[in-house]
Design a protein around this motif. Sequence first.
Motif, PDB file in Angstrom:
ATOM      1  N   ALA A  94      57.140  57.251   2.610  1.00 57.11           N
ATOM      2  CA  ALA A  94      58.210  56.628   3.401  1.00 57.11           C
ATOM      3  C   ALA A  94      59.486  56.399   2.600  1.00 57.11           C
ATOM      4  N   VAL A  95      59.370  56.286   1.276  1.00 58.41           N
ATOM      5  CA  VAL A  95      60.568  56.062   0.453  1.00 58.41           C
ATOM      6  C   VAL A  95      60.865  57.254  -0.451  1.00 58.41           C
ATOM      7  N   GLY A  96      59.987  58.235  -0.463  1.00 57.01           N
ATOM      8  CA  GLY A  96      60.205  59.407  -1.297  1.00 57.01           C
ATOM      9  C   GLY A  96      60.117  59.121  -2.783  1.00 57.01           C
ATOM     10  N   GLY A  97      59.331  58.122  -3.149  1.00 53.90           N
ATOM     11  CA  GLY A  97      59.190  57.753  -4.555  1.00 53.90           C
ATOM     12  C   GLY A  97      58.073  56.750  -4.716  1.00 53.90           C
ATOM     13  N   LEU A  98      58.120  56.031  -5.814  1.00 55.78           N
ATOM     14  CA  LEU A  98      57.047  55.097  -6.162  1.00 55.78           C
ATOM     15  C   LEU A  98      57.354  53.670  -5.728  1.00 55.78           C
ATOM     16  N   THR A  99      56.320  53.013  -5.206  1.00 57.25           N
ATOM     17  CA  THR A  99      56.374  51.588  -4.893  1.00 57.25           C
ATOM     18  C   THR A  99      55.163  50.928  -5.553  1.00 57.25           C
ATOM     19  N   GLU A 100      55.098  49.621  -5.496  1.00 56.93           N
ATOM     20  CA  GLU A 100      53.945  48.934  -6.069  1.00 56.93           C
ATOM     21  C   GLU A 100      52.648  49.395  -5.415  1.00 56.93           C
ATOM     22  N   ASN A 101      52.697  49.785  -4.146  1.00 59.36           N
ATOM     23  CA  ASN A 101      51.489  50.259  -3.453  1.00 59.36           C
ATOM     24  C   ASN A 101      50.803  51.391  -4.214  1.00 59.36           C
ATOM     25  N   ASP A 102      51.589  52.277  -4.807  1.00 59.04           N
ATOM     26  CA  ASP A 102      51.014  53.407  -5.528  1.00 59.04           C
ATOM     27  C   ASP A 102      50.197  52.936  -6.728  1.00 59.04           C
ATOM     28  N   PHE A 103      50.680  51.938  -7.403  1.00 57.00           N
ATOM     29  CA  PHE A 103      49.988  51.415  -8.581  1.00 57.00           C
ATOM     30  C   PHE A 103      48.772  50.577  -8.182  1.00 57.00           C
ATOM     31  N   ILE A 104      48.869  49.895  -7.059  1.00 57.17           N
ATOM     32  CA  ILE A 104      47.716  49.155  -6.536  1.00 57.17           C
ATOM     33  C   ILE A 104      46.593  50.129  -6.209  1.00 57.17           C
ATOM     34  N   LEU A 105      46.929  51.200  -5.488  1.00 54.89           N
ATOM     35  CA  LEU A 105      45.908  52.177  -5.125  1.00 54.89           C
ATOM     36  C   LEU A 105      45.354  52.873  -6.369  1.00 54.89           C
ATOM     37  N   ALA A 106      46.194  53.165  -7.344  1.00 62.74           N
ATOM     38  CA  ALA A 106      45.722  53.775  -8.596  1.00 62.74           C
ATOM     39  C   ALA A 106      44.691  52.869  -9.271  1.00 62.74           C
ATOM     40  N   ALA A 107      44.965  51.576  -9.332  1.00 67.86           N
ATOM     41  CA  ALA A 107      44.035  50.638  -9.958  1.00 67.86           C
ATOM     42  C   ALA A 107      42.714  50.586  -9.191  1.00 67.86           C
ATOM     43  N   LYS A 108      42.776  50.635  -7.876  1.00 71.64           N
ATOM     44  CA  LYS A 108      41.555  50.618  -7.077  1.00 71.64           C
ATOM     45  C   LYS A 108      40.754  51.910  -7.278  1.00 71.64           C
ATOM     46  N   ILE A 109      41.444  53.038  -7.368  1.00 71.62           N
ATOM     47  CA  ILE A 109      40.764  54.314  -7.622  1.00 71.62           C
ATOM     48  C   ILE A 109      40.110  54.288  -9.001  1.00 71.62           C
ATOM     49  N   ASP A 110      40.803  53.711  -9.980  1.00 76.15           N
ATOM     50  CA  ASP A 110      40.240  53.619 -11.330  1.00 76.15           C
ATOM     51  C   ASP A 110      38.928  52.844 -11.363  1.00 76.15           C
ATOM     52  N   SER A 111      38.721  51.955 -10.405  1.00 80.36           N
ATOM     53  CA  SER A 111      37.497  51.149 -10.397  1.00 80.36           C
ATOM     54  C   SER A 111      36.306  51.889  -9.785  1.00 80.36           C
ATOM     55  N   LEU A 112      36.547  53.064  -9.202  1.00 81.17           N
ATOM     56  CA  LEU A 112      35.459  53.819  -8.578  1.00 81.17           C
ATOM     57  C   LEU A 112      34.616  54.532  -9.630  1.00 81.17           C
ATOM     58  N   PRO A 113      33.308  54.545  -9.438  1.00 80.25           N
ATOM     59  CA  PRO A 113      32.462  55.281 -10.386  1.00 80.25           C
ATOM     60  C   PRO A 113      32.608  56.782 -10.174  1.00 80.25           C
ATOM     61  N   LEU A 114      32.519  57.529 -11.263  1.00 81.44           N
ATOM     62  CA  LEU A 114      32.530  58.983 -11.189  1.00 81.44           C
ATOM     63  C   LEU A 114      31.749  59.536 -12.373  1.00 81.44           C
ATOM     64  N   GLU A 115      30.760  60.355 -12.080  1.00 82.29           N
ATOM     65  CA  GLU A 115      30.013  61.004 -13.154  1.00 82.29           C
ATOM     66  C   GLU A 115      30.812  62.217 -13.617  1.00 82.29           C
ATOM     67  N   LEU A 116      31.229  62.165 -14.874  1.00 78.40           N
ATOM     68  CA  LEU A 116      32.103  63.191 -15.433  1.00 78.40           C
ATOM     69  C   LEU A 116      31.303  64.373 -15.985  1.00 78.40           C
ATOM     70  N   ALA A 117      31.978  65.504 -16.122  1.00 80.30           N
ATOM     71  CA  ALA A 117      31.377  66.680 -16.735  1.00 80.30           C
ATOM     72  C   ALA A 117      31.052  66.385 -18.187  1.00 80.30           C
ATOM     73  N   LYS A 118      30.019  66.992 -18.673  1.00 76.42           N
ATOM     74  CA  LYS A 118      29.622  66.784 -20.086  1.00 76.42           C
ATOM     75  C   LYS A 118      30.282  67.801 -20.968  1.00 76.42           C
TER      76      LYS A 118
END
Length: 118
Positions: A94-118
């Motif tokens: 909606a603004v064509g750039g970054l807002t605090e919402n983007d960083f909030i969602l990034a932090a929430k995504i970072d909290s998700l578990p993910l089994e990484l490649a070895k």
Amino acid sequence: MSQPTGLAAKRCTPCSGTAQSLPADDVHRLLREVPDWSLTPGGDRIRRAWHARDFATALAFFNRIGGIADEEDHHPDLHLTDYRCVVVELWTHAVGGLTENDFILAAKIDSLPLELAK
């Protein structure tokens, strides 16, 4: 399970008609709170990549991201390449750039578990 703190504890807010993208100083300050994310070359998005264990793990991760995105009503661009390389880009359309919402969602995504490649 512990309660989220910092950005992960916040909620995305709806963009008003007057919403604007964040100034560069604010972007860099918030980026320090999600250190695994980086600015894209144009500086209008943040991006993170993971190498999931396999294709099914990558797709399951996308589904978990989708659940959080729907809860927050803030939706990322999701990319899957080389069958297990997950890339997420966040920006506020909606603004064509970054807002605090983007960083909030990034932090929430970072909290998700993910089994990484070895």
